[in-house]
Design an enzyme around this catalytic site. Structure first.
Site, PDB file in Angstrom:
ATOM      1  N   SER A  56      21.486  71.739  61.556  1.00 17.66           N
ATOM      2  CA  SER A  56      23.023  71.881  62.199  1.00 17.66           C
ATOM      3  C   SER A  56      24.043  72.117  63.589  1.00 17.66           C
ATOM      4  O   SER A  56      24.680  72.600  64.126  1.00 17.66           O
ATOM      5  CB  SER A  56      23.338  73.267  60.824  1.00 17.66           C
ATOM      6  OG  SER A  56      23.288  73.157  59.458  1.00 17.66           O
ATOM      7  N   LYS A  95      20.599  58.769  58.492  1.00 20.14           N
ATOM      8  CA  LYS A  95      20.547  59.286  57.425  1.00 20.14           C
ATOM      9  C   LYS A  95      20.991  58.042  56.456  1.00 20.14           C
ATOM     10  O   LYS A  95      20.907  57.247  56.799  1.00 20.14           O
ATOM     11  CB  LYS A  95      20.763  60.622  56.149  1.00 20.14           C
ATOM     12  CG  LYS A  95      20.342  62.032  57.217  1.00 20.14           C
ATOM     13  CD  LYS A  95      20.037  63.341  56.937  1.00 20.14           C
ATOM     14  CE  LYS A  95      19.542  64.318  58.230  1.00 20.14           C
ATOM     15  NZ  LYS A  95      19.846  65.633  57.282  1.00 20.14           N
TER      16      LYS A  95
END
Length: 254
Positions: A212, A12
């Site tokens: 996650s 990211k």
């Protein structure tokens, strides 16, 4: 034919030059299963693509986090598929929920990007997934099927497509779809591909889970029959990413 396990690391909008070099060093020194068992792709921010490609071990590949929907030109701030190919980058992540939600990328726009990137020789990690509201309303498969259908309407050859199922409510929240929840959606998605694209595509296309994923839950998730790997966010910036790559061994021994 068994589907090769796939682990992608989506960095990211994170990292400095020094942090990226340190992360690559950690990856280069890691002992992981061979390329026969697992395909590993990491996705740094655009500004570090060349640095990572030049320093990273040859059995790991590099992905861009996005690309433009057409050939380059007067599109300030965008990066074209052609530019990525020119740099020797062979993967791109498209349709990530953060881009869908924050930048209003529609199913059709994402599908356009996927088709164009494939036409230029890139391999694509195509992301699909529902929000918490959609899951609670019972429309998970409706949402995921619509996102996948938009791609299927434009793509005929799925050889270079990996589908990443990422429930939006599990991205960066610490909440994880249970192994049973992940398997249920992956199985339904594979059934959708079989019914709407073809049995061969459904059998061979890798469907990976994102949301996650960490060193503690990866093995149980990897053991699910229709979970073919992971697209990892936060944990891809930490040493535990290596443990996630090693979870491919679960499939090998299955």
């Amino acid at each position: 034919m068994a589907r090769k396990f796939f682990v992608g690391g989506n960095w990211k909008c994170n990292g400095t030059y020094e942090e990226v070099k340190k992360l690559v060093t950690t990856l280069n020194e890691a002992e992981v299963p061979s390329e026969d068992i697992v395909e590993v792709v990491v996705s740094p921010p655009f500004v570090f693509l060349t640095l990572v490609k030049n320093l990273l071990r040859s059995d790991f590949h590099v992905a861009a986090q996005n690309c433009w929907v057409r050939k380059g030109g007067a599109f300030t701030g965008e990066v074209s598929a052609e530019m990525l190919v020119n740099l020797g980058i062979n993967w791109v992540i498209l349709g990530h929920s953060e881009r869908r939600a924050l930048l209003n990328e529609t199913n059709e726009f994402v599908a356009d990007k996927v088709a164009y990137a494939l036409s230029q020789g890139l391999k694509v990690i195509a992301c699909v997934g529902e929000t918490l509201e959609q899951r609670e309303a019972g429309t998970t498969m409706e949402v995921v099927a619509a996102q996948t259908k938009a791609i299927a309407d434009l793509v005929t050859n799925w050889d270079n497509v990996v589908v990443a199922y990422e429930p939006v409510w599990a991205i960066g929240t610490g909440k994880v779809a249970s192994p049973a929840q992940a398997q249920e959606v992956h199985l339904e998605l594979r059934k959708w591909l079989k019914d709407n694209v073809g049995a061969e595509v459904a059998e061979s296309t890798r469907i990976i889970y994102g949301g996650s994923v960490n060193g503690g839950n990866c093995k149980e998730l990897a053991a699910q029959p229709d979970v073919d790997g992971f697209l990892v966010g936060g944990a891809s910036l930490k040493p535990e990413f290596i443990e996630i790559v090693k979870s491919a061994e679960v499939k090998k021994s299955a």
